[in-house]
Design an enzyme around this catalytic site. Structure first.
Site, PDB file in Angstrom:
ATOM      1  N   TYR A 317       1.037  -0.995   0.226  1.00 10.99           N
ATOM      2  CA  TYR A 317       0.167   0.256  -0.053  1.00 10.99           C
ATOM      3  C   TYR A 317       1.305   1.252  -0.003  1.00 10.99           C
ATOM      4  O   TYR A 317       1.848   1.227   1.351  1.00 10.99           O
ATOM      5  CB  TYR A 317      -0.902  -0.075   1.190  1.00 10.99           C
ATOM      6  CG  TYR A 317      -2.498   1.005   0.840  1.00 10.99           C
ATOM      7  CD1 TYR A 317      -3.537   0.079   0.837  1.00 10.99           C
ATOM      8  CD2 TYR A 317      -1.888   2.280   1.309  1.00 10.99           C
ATOM      9  CE1 TYR A 317      -4.594   1.465   0.933  1.00 10.99           C
ATOM     10  CE2 TYR A 317      -2.723   3.204   1.189  1.00 10.99           C
ATOM     11  CZ  TYR A 317      -4.054   2.309   1.109  1.00 10.99           C
ATOM     12  OH  TYR A 317      -5.781   3.054   0.594  1.00 10.99           O
ATOM     13  N   TYR A 368      -5.363   4.837  -7.204  1.00 12.34           N
ATOM     14  CA  TYR A 368      -5.666   5.203  -5.930  1.00 12.34           C
ATOM     15  C   TYR A 368      -7.732   4.250  -5.247  1.00 12.34           C
ATOM     16  O   TYR A 368      -8.447   5.390  -5.331  1.00 12.34           O
ATOM     17  CB  TYR A 368      -6.082   5.505  -5.345  1.00 12.34           C
ATOM     18  CG  TYR A 368      -5.988   6.651  -3.776  1.00 12.34           C
ATOM     19  CD1 TYR A 368      -5.013   5.186  -3.131  1.00 12.34           C
ATOM     20  CD2 TYR A 368      -7.113   7.041  -3.504  1.00 12.34           C
ATOM     21  CE1 TYR A 368      -4.965   6.248  -1.867  1.00 12.34           C
ATOM     22  CE2 TYR A 368      -6.716   7.030  -2.450  1.00 12.34           C
ATOM     23  CZ  TYR A 368      -5.969   6.286  -0.975  1.00 12.34           C
ATOM     24  OH  TYR A 368      -6.593   7.100  -0.005  1.00 12.34           O
TER      25      TYR A 368
END
Lengths: 413, 143
Positions: A317, A368
Site C-alpha cells: 500500500y 488509487y
C-alpha cells in the site's frame, strides 16, 4: 507496555502474547479469492460511485463464473459512500445474509478480505464480495485539506483536534512528518526515494489498466517536479482516481469448481499496536517506521508459516512513496533502515528483481482505489495473468494503509 | 510565521471530557501535559485511563516546561495539500517536549520555514487566533 512493544519491534522479534495456533486458523488454505473485477480507471468518471460499484461486482462475479444471486455477503469500507441496500436491490442479491464494513480507510484494504474469509470459513455465507468505489478525482477528495477535514473531525477521531487547527490535516503531510524522521535517522536521500515512483511508472506503462499507461517518467523528471509538502514531491503522491474494484471470496472447497484458478488466503491479520491514531501517530516510541504494517505483516506470516524471504511478489500500500518504501522493511524484504539503499537504481523492485513490488504501478501510477487494485493485481500475479508477470510466483504479500489500524495478507496459488 | 486567509474558518479542537482541561489551559496561555500520578508517565493526547497502571483516577494535568526539540517537521510549499485558511508556506513541527511527549504545532513568527531543522531547540508560545481560539506555537529557544 510501550517498552515491550518497542523492544519487540526494534529487535524484529514478533512475540504476541495471545497467539491462536495457525493449525486452528479456519481461513488458512481453506478460503480463496475466486473472482476479480474493476471499472475503467479515470480522472473524471461522470458516473456515480454506486454505478461503478455495481459494474465492478458484476465483473467479479462473471470472472468467477458465479451468478449475482449466488453472492450472499457484502463487505466494504466505512468510508465507502455507496448505498449498500441499494446495491443489493440493484444487483438482485436476494440471498444476502451477511453485510459489514471495516473502518480506518486504507488500513482496511486486506481486512475486508480477512473478514469475508472468516465469514465463508465459518459457514455464515457462501460467496462474499468485497468492493470499494470512489470518485477521488472528480468527487469527494480524501486527500485534500478541506474535504478530508470537514468529514473527519468527529468523536471517533478526537486526536485530529491536536493537528487540524494547525492546518495539519492531509494524509500526505502526516506521512511527510514520519517519513522525514525516517529519512533523517537512516540517512536516506531524495534521490533514493525517487526510484520508487520511477519503477512503479515503468510498470504502469506496460499495464493498459493503469491511469499512467504510456506516460513515461524518468528519475530526472522526478527530481525536477515540485514539492507538494516537503519532503514529498508531486510524484510521491498517489493518483486521484475515479473507479471501483471488487473481489469475491469463497471456501477452497467451492473454489475448485469455479472458472478461475483459485488464489488461496494463506494468512491474514489486522493490527493497531501502540498509540494508534489515524496517521498522526507521533507519540509512538519511534515514528521512523510503520508499527502497524510490521505487526499486520508478521501476523500474516505467522499464520501462513512463511517469512519475508519466501515471498515472490509484493503489492504494498503506497498512498505516498514513503508508505510503500518503508513497508519493504516492515515486511522483511530488507533490513530496517535499508529501504533507501534497497530501491536505489530500482532493480531490486523490478519484475526480475529481488522483490518485484507493486507490479501494476501501485497506488502511485495504476490507480488509487484505496488499495483494492493491489489485491486484484496480487490475484493476477498468482494466476499468471499480470501485465508485468513475475516468473511462476507462489506467494504474494499484500499490505494495507500505513499509519492507520492496518492489515496484511499472504496469498498463494 | 503563519498567516490566515480571512473568511475561511479555522478548524477547532475537538473538546471532550478527557481533554477539556488541556484546552482550557491553552486558552489561558498555559501549556499543560497529562501525567499519571501513580507511574509518573506522561501522555499525549490526554486519555481517561493510564495504559500502564490501568487506573481510571490517576490522570491529571501538570504544567509543562514548554521546552523541547524539533523531532520532525513538514512544510506546505503548495496549496494543494495545505488547509485553505492558511497561506503557504507554513510549517508544522513535531516537537519532543522535555516531558517526552510529542506535540504538533505551527512555527511562531520568529521562525521562517527554511530555518527549521531536526534537533532545533524550541519552546511554546501562544497565538490568539480569534475570540474563541488560542493555539500554541513553537518559537526559538536559547537555553
Amino acid at each position: 507496555m510501550a517498552r515491550k512493544i518497542l523492544e519487540e519491534y526494534m529487535n524484529r522479534k514478533y512475540d504476541a502474547d495471545i497467539k491462536p495456533k495457525p493449525a486452528l486458523n479456519m481461513i488458512k488454505d481453506k478460503t480463496a479469492i475466486v473472482g476479480i473485477g474493476e471499472t475503467k480507471f479515470t480522472r473524471g468518471s461522470g458516473r456515480d460511485e454506486m454505478d461503478m460499484a455495481c459494474e465492478a461486482i458484476k465483473k467479479a462475479a462473471d470472472d468467477a463464473g458465479i451468478k449475482l444471486e449466488d453472492i450472499d455477503g457484502l463487505e466494504t469500507f466505512t468510508l465507502d459512500r455507496t448505498a449498500m441496500p441499494f446495491i443489493v436491490s440493484t444487483l438482485g442479491l436476494k440471498n444476502l445474509r451477511f453485510a459489514s464494513e471495516v473502518s480506518f480507510g486504507g488500513g482496511a484494504a486486506c481486512a475486508v478480505t480477512l473478514h469475508a474469509a472468516a465469514i465463508v470459513a465459518t459457514g455464515v455465507a457462501k460467496n462474499v464480495v468485497c468492493y470499494r468505489s470512489l470518485n477521488e478525482s472528480s468527487g469527494h477528495k480524501f486527500g485534500r485539506g478541506d474535504g478530508y477535514a470537514k468529514y473527519m473531525l468527529t468523536a471517533p477521531t478526537p486526536h485530529y483536534g491536536y493537528t487540524f487547527p494547525m492546518g495539519f490535516c492531509t494524509p500526505l503531510s502526516w506521512a511527510g512528518a514520519w517519513g522525514r524522521r525516517w529519512m533523517h535517522e537512516f540517512n536516506v536521500s531524495y534521490e533514493q526515494i525517487g526510484w520508487w515512483a520511477v519503477v512503479l511508472r515503468e510498470y504502469a506503462n506496460k499495464n493498459p489498466l493503469a491511469l499512467f499507461h504510456n506516460k513515461p517518467m524518468t528519475h530526472e523528471d522526478y527530481m525536477n517536479v515540485q514539492m507538494i509538502v516537503e519532503p514529498l514531491r508531486l510524484f510521491d503522491c498517489c493518483v486521484d482516481t475515479d473507479g471501483a474494484c471488487a473481489h469475491i471470496v469463497t471456501t477452497a472447497e467451492r473454489a475448485k469448481d469455479l472458472k478461475q484458478k483459485p488464489v488461496y488466503i494463506l494468512g491474514a491479520g489486522q493490527s493497531a499496536p501502540i498509540e494508534q491514531e489515524i496517521q498522526t501517530v507521533y507519540n509512538r516510541p519511534t515514528i521512523a517506521g510503520l508499527f502497524e504494517t510490521w505487526y499486520a505483516a508478521h501476523e500474516a506470516y505467522r499464520v501462513a508459516g512463511v517469512e519475508g524471504k519466501d515471498i515472490d511478489v509484493a503489492e504494498l500500500y503506497d498512498p505516498y512513496s514513503l508508505g510503500g518504501i518503508m513497508s519493504l522493511e516492515e515486511c522483511d524484504f530488507c533490513e530496517r533502515g535499508d529501504a533507501g539503499n534497497f530501491i536505489e537504481g530500482g532493480d531490486n523492485i523490478r519484475v526480475d528483481g529481488k522483490m518485484p513490488t507493486n507490479t501494476s504501478g501501485g497506488l502511485l501510477s495504476e490507480a488509487y482505489i484505496h488499495g483494492f487494485n493491489l489485491v486484484n493485481e496480487g490475484v493476477r500475479q498468482l494466476r499468471g495473468t499480470s501485465y508485468n508477470q513475475v516468473k511462476d510466483p507462489e506467494l504474494c504479500m499484500v499490505t494495507a494503509g500505513p499509519g492507520v489500524p492496518s492489515s496484511a495478507m499472504v496469498l498463494r496459488n | 510565521m503563519v498567516e490566515y486567509v480571512p473568511g475561511i474558518p479555522i478548524l477547532k479542537p475537538y473538546i471532550d471530557a478527557d481533554n477539556k482541561a488541556y484546552w482550557d489551559a491553552v486558552k489561558e496561555e498555559k501549556f499543560v501535559v497529562q501525567q499519571c500520578n501513580k507511574c509518573k508517565n506522561y501522555y499525549q493526547p490526554p486519555r481517561p485511563m493510564c495504559p500502564e497502571c490501568l487506573t481510571l483516577d490517576t490522570m491529571e494535568f501538570v504544567p509543562s516546561t514548554g521546552k523541547g526539540e524539533v523531532y520532525s517537521y513538514i512544510i506546505y510549499t503548495t496549496d494543494k495539500m495545505a488547509y485553505p485558511a492558511m497561506k503557504i508556506p507554513y510549517a508544522v513541527m513535531v516537537v519532543e517536549m522535555e516531558e517526552g511527549v510529542r506535540i504538533t504545532a505551527n512555527n511562531a513568527p520568529d521562525i521562517d520555514t527554511d530555518e527549521i531543522y531536526i534537533g532545533m531547540p524550541v519552546e511554546v508560545t501562544f497565538a490568539k487566533i480569534d475570540d474563541d481560539l488560542t493555539l500554541y506555537q513553537f518559537k526559538k529557544r536559547k537555553s
